[in-house]
Design a protein around this motif. Structure first.
Motif, short mmCIF file in Angstrom:
data_model
loop_
_atom_site.label_atom_id
_atom_site.label_comp_id
_atom_site.label_asym_id
_atom_site.label_seq_id
_atom_site.Cartn_x
_atom_site.Cartn_y
_atom_site.Cartn_z
N GLY A 28 1.32 -0.91 0.23
CA GLY A 28 -0.36 0.36 -0.01
C GLY A 28 1.18 1.09 -0.27
O GLY A 28 0.85 2.29 -0.57
N LEU A 29 2.28 1.26 0.60
CA LEU A 29 2.92 2.31 0.96
C LEU A 29 3.14 2.60 -0.09
O LEU A 29 3.39 3.39 -0.40
CB LEU A 29 4.05 1.96 2.31
CG LEU A 29 3.52 2.80 3.13
CD1 LEU A 29 4.47 2.32 4.77
CD2 LEU A 29 2.98 4.08 3.76
N LEU A 32 0.88 4.11 -2.62
CA LEU A 32 -0.11 5.61 -3.25
C LEU A 32 2.55 6.44 -2.82
O LEU A 32 1.12 7.22 -3.50
CB LEU A 32 0.59 5.50 -0.85
CG LEU A 32 0.04 7.10 -0.70
CD1 LEU A 32 -1.42 7.63 -1.66
CD2 LEU A 32 -0.37 6.99 0.70
N PHE A 35 2.87 6.52 -7.14
CA PHE A 35 1.47 7.29 -7.49
C PHE A 35 1.29 8.59 -7.37
O PHE A 35 0.97 9.11 -8.31
CB PHE A 35 0.17 6.88 -6.57
CG PHE A 35 -1.37 7.10 -8.09
CD1 PHE A 35 -1.59 6.49 -9.14
CD2 PHE A 35 -2.29 8.36 -7.36
CE1 PHE A 35 -2.74 6.64 -9.83
CE2 PHE A 35 -2.74 8.93 -8.18
CZ PHE A 35 -3.03 7.80 -10.23
N LEU A 36 1.40 8.80 -6.45
CA LEU A 36 2.24 10.28 -6.00
C LEU A 36 3.32 10.95 -7.06
O LEU A 36 3.48 12.07 -7.30
CB LEU A 36 2.04 11.08 -4.23
CG LEU A 36 0.70 10.09 -2.94
CD1 LEU A 36 1.24 11.15 -1.72
CD2 LEU A 36 -0.43 10.92 -3.35
N THR A 90 8.56 1.35 -4.58
CA THR A 90 8.01 2.59 -5.51
C THR A 90 8.66 2.75 -6.70
O THR A 90 7.70 2.59 -8.10
CB THR A 90 8.17 3.59 -4.79
OG1 THR A 90 7.55 3.90 -3.27
CG2 THR A 90 8.00 4.74 -5.13
#
Length: 214
Positions: A28-29, A32, A35-36, A90
């Protein structure tokens, strides 16, 4: 020989729950943060098309780095920490998210954008209230691929002391027991399927106008 010892599963339910939650937390992190980073980068590439090529090349090169090699390269800077896992995870989301966000917005029909401008929409209002809903199916397709890919990659981070369900693979290999290996594999696949179906459901909820066409 029993490949699965149910007694081991019964006596390690807390461990399995903790590792599953850790797996979800890391995924999830990473999603997130990815995407940011990818969303504004994609908007910049759409606004200034010359940025698209270099951005796609940079995220593409990063995506081709073998996962274990990337984590090892990061260790001298961030150690055996969650940060090492998150940075690596990420990075692997960026290419998929960036490419699909750009494709989603570029696929918005010209007449829809023109109609919004004719109605006096500001650029931000046009982007989020008119173009984003139309682009959402393509963007969500990228989110689904990135999420499933990340769930698989999280298991690799077990080699640097993280890894969620990947730790079960380390345990099984170290103790020469098949049960942790099989349980880790089944839970990882189940998690990927559940997350993918949840994202399909979320898209269904967010795009009610598409239901009649499916």
């Amino acid at each position: 020989m029993n490949l699965v010892r149910w007694s081991w599963i019964g006596s390690n339910t807390d461990l399995l729950l903790d590792k599953t939650l850790e797996h979800i937390h890391l995924t999830g992190l990473a999603m997130l943060i990815g995407f940011l980073i990818a969303f504004p980068l994609a908007l910049a590439a759409i606004h200034w098309p010359r940025l698209y090529g270099p951005s796609l090349a940079a995220t593409g090169v990063a995506f081709t780095i073998p996962s274990l090699a990337l984590f090892i390269l990061l260790i001298p800077f961030t150690g055996l920490s969650v940060a090492t896992s998150l940075i690596g995870l990420t990075i692997y989301t960026l290419l998929i998210l960036f490419r699909n966000i750009v494709a989603g917005f570029n696929g918005v029909p010209w007449d829809i954008s023109e109609a919004a401008r004719a109605m006096g929409y500001t650029r931000a209002r046009q982007l989020f209230m008119v173009e984003l809903p139309v682009a959402l199916p393509v963007i969500m397709a990228g989110v689904r691929i990135a999420a499933v890919t990340t769930i698989g990659l999280v298991t690799v981070t077990a080699l640097i002391g993280q890894g969620g369900l990947g730790q079960l693979f380390i345990t099984g290999f170290t103790l020469q027991r098949t049960t942790p290996l099989i349980v880790g594999f089944v839970l990882s696949v189940a998690l990927a399927v559940v997350v993918d179906l949840a994202l399909v459901g979320l898209l269904w909820l967010l795009t009610p106008w598409r239901r009649g066409r499916e």
